[in-house]
Design a protein around this motif. Structure first.
Motif, PDB file in Angstrom:
ATOM      1  N   GLU A 124       0.493  -1.171   0.280  1.00 12.53           N
ATOM      2  CA  GLU A 124      -0.003  -0.174   0.109  1.00 12.53           C
ATOM      3  C   GLU A 124       0.782   1.232   0.110  1.00 12.53           C
ATOM      4  O   GLU A 124       0.322   2.316  -0.738  1.00 12.53           O
ATOM      5  CB  GLU A 124      -0.560  -0.109   1.177  1.00 12.53           C
ATOM      6  CG  GLU A 124      -2.209   0.768   0.663  1.00 12.53           C
ATOM      7  CD  GLU A 124      -3.337   0.456   2.210  1.00 12.53           C
ATOM      8  OE1 GLU A 124      -3.896   1.420   1.458  1.00 12.53           O
ATOM      9  OE2 GLU A 124      -3.134  -0.230   3.160  1.00 12.53           O
ATOM     10  N   HIS A 182      -7.550  13.167  -3.751  1.00 10.51           N
ATOM     11  CA  HIS A 182      -9.013  12.596  -4.748  1.00 10.51           C
ATOM     12  C   HIS A 182      -7.708  11.193  -5.765  1.00 10.51           C
ATOM     13  O   HIS A 182      -8.352  10.153  -5.418  1.00 10.51           O
ATOM     14  CB  HIS A 182      -9.826  12.650  -5.884  1.00 10.51           C
ATOM     15  CG  HIS A 182     -10.796  12.267  -6.404  1.00 10.51           C
ATOM     16  ND1 HIS A 182     -11.556  11.835  -5.645  1.00 10.51           N
ATOM     17  CD2 HIS A 182     -10.420  11.954  -7.601  1.00 10.51           C
ATOM     18  CE1 HIS A 182     -12.329  11.227  -6.815  1.00 10.51           C
ATOM     19  NE2 HIS A 182     -12.448  11.648  -8.242  1.00 10.51           N
ATOM     20  N   ALA A 222      -6.222   8.480  -3.636  1.00 12.48           N
ATOM     21  CA  ALA A 222      -7.526   7.427  -3.107  1.00 12.48           C
ATOM     22  C   ALA A 222      -8.184   6.663  -4.242  1.00 12.48           C
ATOM     23  O   ALA A 222      -8.167   5.454  -4.072  1.00 12.48           O
ATOM     24  CB  ALA A 222      -9.039   8.478  -2.936  1.00 12.48           C
ATOM     25  N   GLN A 223      -8.501   7.217  -5.327  1.00  7.74           N
ATOM     26  CA  GLN A 223      -8.703   6.379  -6.520  1.00  7.74           C
ATOM     27  C   GLN A 223      -7.346   5.850  -7.015  1.00  7.74           C
ATOM     28  O   GLN A 223      -7.720   3.978  -7.224  1.00  7.74           O
ATOM     29  CB  GLN A 223      -8.798   7.295  -7.534  1.00  7.74           C
ATOM     30  CG  GLN A 223     -10.348   8.283  -8.275  1.00  7.74           C
ATOM     31  CD  GLN A 223      -9.775   8.795  -9.514  1.00  7.74           C
ATOM     32  OE1 GLN A 223      -9.832   9.363  -9.697  1.00  7.74           O
ATOM     33  NE2 GLN A 223     -11.655   7.938  -9.897  1.00  7.74           N
ATOM     34  N   ARG A 224      -6.276   5.970  -7.073  1.00  9.59           N
ATOM     35  CA  ARG A 224      -5.262   4.509  -7.104  1.00  9.59           C
ATOM     36  C   ARG A 224      -5.379   3.592  -6.098  1.00  9.59           C
ATOM     37  O   ARG A 224      -4.736   2.743  -6.303  1.00  9.59           O
ATOM     38  CB  ARG A 224      -3.558   5.563  -7.108  1.00  9.59           C
ATOM     39  CG  ARG A 224      -3.738   6.059  -7.900  1.00  9.59           C
ATOM     40  CD  ARG A 224      -3.705   5.484  -9.646  1.00  9.59           C
ATOM     41  NE  ARG A 224      -3.635   6.367 -10.708  1.00  9.59           N
ATOM     42  CZ  ARG A 224      -3.511   6.884 -11.555  1.00  9.59           C
ATOM     43  NH1 ARG A 224      -5.763   6.512 -10.747  1.00  9.59           N
ATOM     44  NH2 ARG A 224      -4.440   7.920 -12.531  1.00  9.59           N
ATOM     45  N   LEU A 225      -5.585   3.602  -4.794  1.00 10.73           N
ATOM     46  CA  LEU A 225      -5.271   2.862  -3.581  1.00 10.73           C
ATOM     47  C   LEU A 225      -7.093   2.110  -3.620  1.00 10.73           C
ATOM     48  O   LEU A 225      -7.008   1.289  -2.314  1.00 10.73           O
ATOM     49  CB  LEU A 225      -4.772   3.558  -2.168  1.00 10.73           C
ATOM     50  CG  LEU A 225      -3.487   3.950  -2.168  1.00 10.73           C
ATOM     51  CD1 LEU A 225      -2.826   4.805  -3.187  1.00 10.73           C
ATOM     52  CD2 LEU A 225      -3.314   3.723  -0.909  1.00 10.73           C
ATOM     53  N   GLY A 226      -7.978   2.597  -4.611  1.00  7.09           N
ATOM     54  CA  GLY A 226      -9.773   1.967  -4.690  1.00  7.09           C
ATOM     55  C   GLY A 226      -9.879   2.299  -3.091  1.00  7.09           C
ATOM     56  O   GLY A 226     -10.023   1.049  -2.241  1.00  7.09           O
ATOM     57  N   ARG A 227      -9.680   3.647  -2.763  1.00  7.50           N
ATOM     58  CA  ARG A 227     -10.673   3.842  -0.957  1.00  7.50           C
ATOM     59  C   ARG A 227     -11.518   5.152  -1.051  1.00  7.50           C
ATOM     60  O   ARG A 227     -10.950   5.925  -2.379  1.00  7.50           O
ATOM     61  CB  ARG A 227      -9.152   4.418  -0.272  1.00  7.50           C
ATOM     62  CG  ARG A 227      -8.415   3.322   0.227  1.00  7.50           C
ATOM     63  CD  ARG A 227      -8.214   3.620   1.493  1.00  7.50           C
ATOM     64  NE  ARG A 227      -7.365   2.318   1.799  1.00  7.50           N
ATOM     65  CZ  ARG A 227      -6.345   2.513   2.859  1.00  7.50           C
ATOM     66  NH1 ARG A 227      -6.275   3.720   3.594  1.00  7.50           N
ATOM     67  NH2 ARG A 227      -6.284   1.454   3.470  1.00  7.50           N
ATOM     68  N   LYS A 228     -11.829   5.189  -0.788  1.00 15.64           N
ATOM     69  CA  LYS A 228     -12.768   6.596  -0.198  1.00 15.64           C
ATOM     70  C   LYS A 228     -12.300   7.940   0.418  1.00 15.64           C
ATOM     71  O   LYS A 228     -11.811   7.396   1.329  1.00 15.64           O
ATOM     72  CB  LYS A 228     -14.332   6.551  -0.187  1.00 15.64           C
ATOM     73  CG  LYS A 228     -14.825   5.196  -0.928  1.00 15.64           C
ATOM     74  CD  LYS A 228     -16.443   5.244   0.191  1.00 15.64           C
ATOM     75  CE  LYS A 228     -17.401   3.897  -0.973  1.00 15.64           C
ATOM     76  NZ  LYS A 228     -18.808   3.812  -0.217  1.00 15.64           N
TER      77      LYS A 228
END
Length: 158
Positions: free
Chosen positions: A84, A136, A139-145
């Motif tokens: 991560e 943002h 978060a997108q790259r890590l698959g998070r909100k």
């Protein structure tokens, strides 16, 4: 300030910090409306303090971290955390140099948005926009909100 901030202690702290900022200015004779200027300085200081307080962990979060069990840090979790961190580093490297620098100054160095704005010659609002876009993207790259806090206990997910 007491009425505006709702706290005697906070008003005193804000006014003290405003006084210290005013001392750093030196010659303030060019200021056209000194009362308005001082009031705005105090409100900005209050906003900076509120922003800094929102970045701190709550008592419940600190308590949860203190009571984590040692066995929770098994080799698989460590490997996942390293992956991560690598993904976050890669996401940060995809950002523009300015956006990456703003993100690191705000989140790692905990620099105030007004200071970051002064460093880059942009408005504090533009710092907020750049930071939001960086968050943002990561978060997108890590698959998070992305969770943005609005006071104690409140949150908004996007």
């Amino acid at each position: 300030m007491r009425r505006r901030l709702g706290s005697d202690a906070l008003a005193i702290e804000v006014l003290h910090e405003t006084w210290l900022r005013l001392e750093r200015i030196g010659d303030a004779s060019a200021i056209q409306k000194p009362e308005s200027y001082l009031f705005r300085m105090a409100l900005n200081e209050a906003a900076d303090r509120k922003e800094a307080d929102n970045r701190k962990l709550s008592a419940a979060e600190v308590d949860a971290l203190r009571h984590m069990m040692d066995h929770m840090l098994d080799p698989e979790r460590i490997a996942d955390a390293r992956r991560e961190m690598d993904a976050l580093a890669a996401a940060l490297n995809e950002l523009t140099p300015r956006r990456k620098a703003i993100f690191l100054l705000a989140r790692i160095d905990e620099m105030k948005h007004t200071d970051i704005a002064a460093r880059f010659g942009i408005s504090p609002r533009m710092v907020e926009k750049e930071l939001a876009q960086a968050l943002h993207h990561c978060a997108q790259r890590l698959g998070r909100k992305v969770v943005r806090r609005f006071g104690p206990g409140g949150s908004k997910e996007s």
